[in-house]
Design an enzyme around this catalytic site. Sequence first.
Site, short mmCIF file in Angstrom:
data_model
loop_
_atom_site.label_atom_id
_atom_site.label_comp_id
_atom_site.label_asym_id
_atom_site.label_seq_id
_atom_site.Cartn_x
_atom_site.Cartn_y
_atom_site.Cartn_z
N CYS A 179 48.54 34.42 43.66
CA CYS A 179 47.76 33.38 44.35
C CYS A 179 47.49 33.88 45.77
CB CYS A 179 48.46 32.02 44.31
SG CYS A 179 49.97 31.91 45.26
N CYS A 182 45.12 30.77 41.46
CA CYS A 182 44.38 30.21 42.59
C CYS A 182 42.96 29.87 42.13
CB CYS A 182 44.35 31.22 43.75
SG CYS A 182 43.89 32.89 43.24
N CYS A 234 41.66 39.90 43.51
CA CYS A 234 42.87 40.53 42.98
C CYS A 234 42.53 41.92 42.46
CB CYS A 234 43.44 39.67 41.86
SG CYS A 234 45.02 40.26 41.24
#
Length: 144
Positions: free
Chosen positions: A10, A84, A92
């Site tokens: 996240c 998230c 990411c």
Amino acid sequence: MAKKKVLFVCIHNSARSQMAEEFLRKFAGDSFEAESAGLEPGRLNPIVVQALNEEGIDITGKPTKAVFDLFKKGNRYDYVITVCDETSAERCPVFPGNSRRLHWSFTDPSKFQGSDQERLARVREVKEEIKGTIKEWIAAIRHE
């Protein structure tokens, strides 16, 4: 059989990814090795620490981790699960190997307003959503 390695990601590694990591460890630690990290690691959310304590899980003082540090180390995961919002999840990194990427969007507890009790009530809701999702996912994976 080797445990499947799972990374939860996240923004700050202060709430959602920590809860997901701990619930996977609690409910399926015999089958999975869980870890969590953040895109911009911060400090643990004290209300999340309190909510997890209600589950018998103590993460007091647990350090947060940076996802890019894990990436640079060359860590490999069977699953990389972002928890998230979708826009943040796109930041990411793609880890080496054959990791499967999943995205589960949960409300960010750091954005909750109100008194401590009001924020705790909202964190409990998110905690229950994460716990339910983890349990469902474990059941689905075990039937693959």
